[in-house]
Structure formats: C-alpha cells, structure tokens
Motif scaffolding. Structure first.
Motif, mmCIF file in Angstrom:
data_model
loop_
_atom_site.group_PDB
_atom_site.id
_atom_site.type_symbol
_atom_site.label_atom_id
_atom_site.label_comp_id
_atom_site.label_asym_id
_atom_site.label_seq_id
_atom_site.Cartn_x
_atom_site.Cartn_y
_atom_site.Cartn_z
ATOM 1 N N LYS A 287 0.867 -1.181 0.071
ATOM 2 C CA LYS A 287 -0.096 0.007 -0.072
ATOM 3 C C LYS A 287 0.978 1.173 -0.101
ATOM 4 O O LYS A 287 0.712 2.140 -0.539
ATOM 5 C CB LYS A 287 -0.755 0.031 1.150
ATOM 6 C CG LYS A 287 -1.790 1.174 1.166
ATOM 7 C CD LYS A 287 -2.859 1.114 2.365
ATOM 8 C CE LYS A 287 -3.904 2.221 2.288
ATOM 9 N NZ LYS A 287 -4.869 2.279 3.164
ATOM 10 N N LYS A 288 2.102 1.200 0.893
ATOM 11 C CA LYS A 288 2.825 2.459 0.707
ATOM 12 C C LYS A 288 3.457 2.626 -0.544
ATOM 13 O O LYS A 288 3.791 3.757 -1.010
ATOM 14 C CB LYS A 288 3.795 2.331 2.015
ATOM 15 C CG LYS A 288 4.525 3.437 2.128
ATOM 16 C CD LYS A 288 5.698 3.428 3.307
ATOM 17 C CE LYS A 288 6.401 4.562 3.518
ATOM 18 N NZ LYS A 288 7.349 4.385 4.823
ATOM 19 N N THR B 67 1.394 3.918 -2.943
ATOM 20 C CA THR B 67 0.918 5.175 -2.691
ATOM 21 C C THR B 67 2.226 6.331 -3.129
ATOM 22 O O THR B 67 1.868 7.311 -3.974
ATOM 23 C CB THR B 67 0.647 5.572 -1.016
ATOM 24 O OG1 THR B 67 -0.530 4.744 -0.582
ATOM 25 C CG2 THR B 67 0.426 7.147 -0.845
ATOM 26 N N VAL C 170 -5.034 4.764 -2.238
ATOM 27 C CA VAL C 170 -3.542 5.255 -2.497
ATOM 28 C C VAL C 170 -3.292 6.246 -3.423
ATOM 29 O O VAL C 170 -2.310 6.778 -3.745
ATOM 30 C CB VAL C 170 -3.023 3.880 -3.191
ATOM 31 C CG1 VAL C 170 -2.934 2.581 -2.177
ATOM 32 C CG2 VAL C 170 -3.546 3.547 -4.591
ATOM 33 N N THR C 171 -4.452 6.907 -3.834
ATOM 34 C CA THR C 171 -4.326 8.159 -4.859
ATOM 35 C C THR C 171 -5.882 8.712 -4.690
ATOM 36 O O THR C 171 -6.922 7.971 -4.630
ATOM 37 C CB THR C 171 -4.079 7.726 -6.323
ATOM 38 O OG1 THR C 171 -3.787 8.840 -7.145
ATOM 39 C CG2 THR C 171 -5.120 6.694 -6.855
#
Length: 312
Positions: free
Chosen positions: A94-95, A98, A200-201
C-alpha cells in the motif's frame, strides 16, 4: 476528472533525428514509413518534469560505484531510483503504491514495478500511440563528422608495428531532412478507479491533466540535444468528452501537405464531433501560425498559437 480527452500531438523534425533505431537511422516500419515511438515523446516530457523538481521514477540516472578501488559510473537500478525519490524501499504494497502514484510520470503513464517483494502493474490514465510521419518526402541524411582526437586503439598497426595513429577519427551524424510526426493519445481517468477505492491516490485530476497538456505543448521544443535540436512542437488537438464517449484514433482524420510557404494541416473530424453534440465538452487546437496553415471547420473549437499559448 470527470471526462475523457482524445487528441493528437504533432512534432516537426527539420535536419534532426527525433527517434533513431539501433542503426542510428530514423525508425521505420516494414513498408518504409518513418515513425516515432511513444517513448520518444514521453522522454522529453519526463525531462521537463525532472528539471522542474517533480518526482520522476522511470528515467535514467547515474551513480558512482567502487570496484577494486576504481570508481565507475553506472545507471541506477529501479529499486535504487525508487529509494532515491522516496527515501527507502518497502515491502508494504500500500505504501509502495501510494509512493508510485506520487511520481508524475507514473500518475500519467502508469508503471510496472517488480522490486522488494512487490509485483505491481499500473495502467496509465494517459495512453500515447505511435507517431507516424505524415510527410511522404522524408529522406534520411548521413553526415560525416571529423573528431578532434586520434583513435589511440590504433596506435599499433596491423603488421604489429608500434607507433601512434596519425589521423583523427571520423564519426557519423544521421538526421531526417524533414519529418512531421503525429501522435494520437487518449486520457481515461477511470483507469485509476480501483486505486482510488484502495485509498492510494485521489485519482487523475484536472490538475494532472493541465500539467500533461502544458508539458505536451512544449516538451519537444524545450528539449535541445545535438540530435533533437530542430525538433519542435508544431500542432496539438485536445477533444474533451463525457466519460462514456469513445472516439477513434484522431490522426486518421488528419492530413498533411506542403506548399511553397507553409505546411497545410487539414482536420476532417467536424462531422464526427458534430454528430455527438453536447457530449463533446470542448475542442482546443494549437498550431504554429508562422509555419503551418490550419484548415478546419470544427464548430466551437478554440484556436491557439502553440508558441505564445494565446488564442487566435
């Protein structure tokens, strides 16, 4: 951004080499037609963004590495480039996602990232096709160039006699005398719908589109290298539509011819756009009036000077 955008980006190449193959000649397809790949257009866009201080992931960058006490200059790996931009590499997908969506080139063109336990593929909101040359009289030109240096590897003759090479070396520069590349593109903000749902966006925004349009109008003109000096942005078409409108490749509605004083670009998509009525939200056309004569009859189209960005 709640709309799609279709269009064309036109690049002129005068005594320059917009996109060479591995032989050094301008790229061609099997029937001899000259074309430029989508990478050739994306690269000067990414260089512009990088020079402006924006995060650009997919671009070559160099580092020094030590080997047996000697320093060598080598390209960074994808992982190293990621770490340079974001400070660390992580196995938290996820990071990673992102971070990737914070890179301006990924936000536009997508990415394939298979590093550090991650296997991520992002389909870009902006898809650019191959840019075919629409000028049928293009001829490659090969120029001989004299180097100021001798070739030290030839200090020993074929007969094994030692001595220094007496002459400086010759090189070759290959250009097209004249070419005009037309790139089709489409922008689909819904490409990031799932990523927005994953958190994530914030998706492909109007600001992202404005940034792409701004860069696409000047990237070739701004990117001056030895082979690219002579390549300039000369034309662009942007057609904004409702999200569920699907248009064909708009380069098929464009023709090009040369006259004594100017290049003539003719657009013939007026009936197609008129039939769609209010589902066409806006049409903008940019061109260089000093070198191009535009022939079009698109109702409601706004016309701009591509050099000054002022409406004409």
């Amino acid at each position: 951004m709640n709309k799609r955008v279709y269009g064309v980006i036109g690049i002129s190449s005068i005594m320059a080499n917009w996109n060479a193959d591995f032989s050094g000649y301008p790229k061609t397809v099997s029937d001899g037609r000259t074309f430029g790949s989508d990478k050739a257009l994306k690269y000067p866009m990414k260089k512009m963004w990088e020079n402006e201080g924006k995060k650009v992931l997919y671009i070559k960058s160099m580092k020094f590495t030590e080997n047996k006490g000697e320093m060598s200059l080598v390209p960074r790996s994808l992982k190293e480039r990621y770490e340079l931009l974001f400070g660390e590499s992580t196995k938290d997908n996820k990071k990673t996602l992102t971070n990737l969506m914070c890179a301006v080139d990924v936000k536009n063109f997508g990415a394939t990232y298979a590093e550090s336990g991650s296997n991520i593929a992002i389909t870009g909101a902006v898809q650019i096709g191959q840019g075919f040359n629409v000028y049928d009289q293009t001829e490659p030109q090969e120029q001989q160039i004299l180097s100021p240096f001798r070739d030290a590897s030839k200090d020993t003759s074929k007969e094994g006699e030692k001595g220094e090479a007496k002459n400086s070396t010759l090189g070759t520069k290959i250009v097209s005398d004249e070419a005009h590349y037309m790139y089709p593109f489409v922008i689909n903000p819904l490409a990031y719908k799932e990523l927005v749902e994953l958190g994530v966006t914030d998706g492909y925004t109007q600001e992202d589109y404005n940034n792409f349009k701004r860069t696409s109008l000047v990237c070739a003109t701004s990117y001056a290298t030895n082979s690219k000096e002579g390549c300039e942005n000369e034309f662009a078409l942007f057609v904004e539509t409702e999200p569920d409108v699907y248009l064909p490749n708009l380069t098929s509605y464009l023709s090009f011819r040369k006259e004594e004083d100017k290049n003539i670009i003719v657009l013939s998509c007026e009936k197609l756009l008129k039939d769609l009525g209010e589902r066409i939200l806006a049409v903008e056309i940019y061109y260089n009036p000093d070198t191009v004569q535009l022939e079009q009859d698109i109702e409601g189209a706004k016309i701009f000077n591509i050099l000054t960005q002022n409406e004409v």
